[in-house]
Design an enzyme around this catalytic site. Structure first.
Site, PDB file in Angstrom:
ATOM      1  N   CYS B  82       8.917  -9.500  -1.545  1.00 57.77           N
ATOM      2  CA  CYS B  82      10.109  -9.317  -0.702  1.00 57.77           C
ATOM      3  C   CYS B  82      10.877 -10.637  -0.545  1.00 57.77           C
ATOM      4  CB  CYS B  82       9.717  -8.697   0.650  1.00 57.77           C
ATOM      5  SG  CYS B  82      11.118  -8.012   1.553  1.00 57.77           S
ATOM      6  N   ILE B 137      10.620  -2.882   3.198  1.00 58.83           N
ATOM      7  CA  ILE B 137      11.110  -3.187   4.535  1.00 58.83           C
ATOM      8  C   ILE B 137      12.355  -4.061   4.397  1.00 58.83           C
ATOM      9  CG2 ILE B 137      10.549  -4.235   6.773  1.00 58.83           C
ATOM     10  CD1 ILE B 137       8.663  -1.979   6.222  1.00 58.83           C
ATOM     11  N   HIS B 173       5.827  -4.649  -0.518  1.00 51.69           N
ATOM     12  CA  HIS B 173       4.771  -5.406   0.173  1.00 51.69           C
ATOM     13  C   HIS B 173       3.396  -4.772  -0.036  1.00 51.69           C
ATOM     14  CE1 HIS B 173       7.475  -7.687   2.996  1.00 51.69           C
ATOM     15  NE2 HIS B 173       8.252  -6.625   2.890  1.00 51.69           N
ATOM     16  N   GLU B 175       0.746  -6.107   0.570  1.00 49.24           N
ATOM     17  CA  GLU B 175      -0.093  -6.627   1.666  1.00 49.24           C
ATOM     18  C   GLU B 175      -0.068  -5.717   2.894  1.00 49.24           C
ATOM     19  OE1 GLU B 175       2.817  -7.771   0.767  1.00 49.24           O
ATOM     20  OE2 GLU B 175       3.944  -8.723   2.402  1.00 49.24           O
TER      21      GLU B 175
END
Lengths: 293, 196
Positions: B82, B137, B173, B175
């Site tokens: 990102c 996001i 993402h 993660e």
């Protein structure tokens, strides 16, 4: 807000961790904040210290002013709605705001109920003084929590108290046998399932920032060392004598909160911080942190 | 896997999420990186999600931008998620590039505001044939790609991941998910580079 969206809203707050969110009242200030390294800005008409000084009813900002700020910067833009004001929150959602702060800094619209934040797609941040309040807000759908502190005072003592209280409650829960959790939930007015979750994980289910009275880089570093995951600065920047320098210094201090050499360097020659207020000078009924149920 | 140390640039953003994912991989020691000695110590580096303007600002202020660019050009494996993808991009539409090491142009907040954030499943060429969960996001996308970089994932017609030599950039993402596929792949790249 379905559960998947709730997750994504929590994740936006996670991406803001370690960053500084600054109160701004016009596009020029928003640009200064962005250039200084803010991770987001909070658009509002009057910073808390002016709200405190001028009195009257503090409401959601003019959508025109919020749009001006949205156009001025590429970082996320947050804005405040009054506690329980469903229509103000709907208006902010319609504006495409990235985060709504259901904020005690504004005059509450409802003296018994907060918003059901699950009714919205947009994420919410809410203030909390202790774990019960934090978990009630999360139970209502808040995807980010901040300490209330005492906004507009430039006095960090209440933010410290609220952060320490939340962290102490979490540590207490972690060591609590399962049979005591229900009574803890009852005594603290917290949803039982969230109490169980905190006891298991040792942290709040959402990101927890510090807010309310942070006025210097050292204040920001202090809050980070106490376990805060990021910083809101309200009046502290644009009520100081050199906002650009203060903003940059607070960003650096938040990223290097555990490096005293950096903190010493960035604290040098900042000019005057905002003039603070001793808490005993504020009558209990004038304390913003008391607002919220 | 042979032991490797993988750093996460830790000024701001999804640092702890990456560290937690890395710590589940055998042989990997995760490490927070925000000083020059730490940067010199790691075998590979992740640039996390967050606000790219903030992270770039801090890289410049604390003098890590040039040393980091040099380590990447010297072959250290690097992965940007990102905001990290934006840092790596050779071109950012409407803005000056930061590290500018990858041959593609990126569009910030390409999907719109937070209300437009979303989750999707898609395969990532060379990393996972089975679709993996991709979390976007306020994400960027890759607007156009040059000769040196290769697009390895597309979602709804937009390029959202690219590879180039020792570099990986993803708009999403990993993660934020329980799926360790991309982290495991990256750790193997780091291992190969270290023990080649």
């Amino acid at each position: 807000m379905d559960l998947q969206r709730f997750e994504r809203n929590k994740q936006l707050a996670q991406s803001l961790k370690g960053g500084v969110i600054m109160d701004v009242t016009n596009p020029e200030q928003a640009k200064i904040a962005e250039a200084a390294g803010a991770v987001a800005v909070m658009a509002l008409e009057r910073v808390p210290s002016d709200i405190r000084k001028q009195g009257g009813v503090a409401r959601m900002s003019d959508p025109k002013m919020i749009k001006g700020i949205q156009e001025a910067v590429s970082i996320p833009v947050m804005a405040k709605a009054r506690i329980g004001h469903i229509a103000e929150a709907q208006i902010l959602e319609a504006l495409g705001i990235d985060y709504i702060d259901e904020s005690e800094v504004l005059t509450p619209a409802d003296d018994a109920y907060h918003l059901n934040k699950f009714d919205f797609k947009v994420p919410f941040v809410c203030g909390a003084r202790n774990i019960g309040e934090a978990l009630r807000r999360i139970g209502e759908g808040a995807s980010m929590i901040r300490t209330k502190g005492e906004a507009g005072t430039g006095n960090v003592v209440e933010a410290v108290r609220h952060m320490r209280t939340v962290m102490a409650d979490i540590r207490r829960l972690q060591n609590m046998p399962a049979e005591e959790l229900m009574t803890f939930a009852k005594d603290n007015g917290a949803p039982y399932d969230l109490v169980v979750e905190v006891a298991k994980t040792g942290k709040l289910p959402v990101v927890n920032f510090a807010a309310g009275g942070i006025a210097t880089p050292a204040d920001a570093a202090l809050m980070m060392q106490l376990g805060s995951e990021g910083i809101f600065v309200g009046s502290g920047i644009f009520k100081s004598s050199n906002p650009e320098k203060m903003a940059r210094a607070i960003v650096k201090a938040t990223a290097y909160y555990n490096d005293p050499d950096v903190l010493a360097e960035v604290s040098e020659g900042l000019g005057e911080a905002m003039r603070g207020i001793e808490l005993s000078e504020i009558a209990p009924e004038d304390r913003m942190a008391q607002r919220g149920w | 896997m042979k032991p490797v140390t993988i750093g996460v640039l830790s000024y701001q953003g999804t640092v702890i999420e990456h560290i937690k994912a890395l710590s589940q991989l055998e042989g990997v020691t995760p490490m927070e990186v925000k000083t020059l000695p730490a940067l010199q110590e790691v075998d590979g580096l992740i640039l996390p999600g967050g606000e790219s303007t903030t992270i770039a600002k801090l890289l410049n202020i604390f003098g890590l931008m040039e040393p980091l660019r040099q380590r990447i050009l010297d072959g250290m494996p690097v992965w940007g998620t990102c905001a990290g993808e934006i840092l790596l991009a050779g071109e950012i539409l409407g803005e000056q590039p930061h590290l500018g090491v990858m041959d593609f142009a990126v569009r910030r907040n390409a999907y719109g505001r937070q209300i437009d954030s979303f989750t999707q499943y898609a395969p990532i060429q060379g990393i996972s044939e089975t679709p993996v969960e991709l979390v976007f996001i306020r994400a960027p996308w890759i607007e156009s790609v040059g000769e040196k970089a290769q697009v390895i994932c597309r979602v709804n017609g937009h390029a959202v991941a690219a590879r180039q030599d020792n570099m990986l950039a993803t708009s999403f993402h990993p993660e934020f998910t329980r799926d360790l596929t991309v982290h495991r792949w990256f750790a193997r790249q780091v291992e190969q580079h270290k023990y080649q």
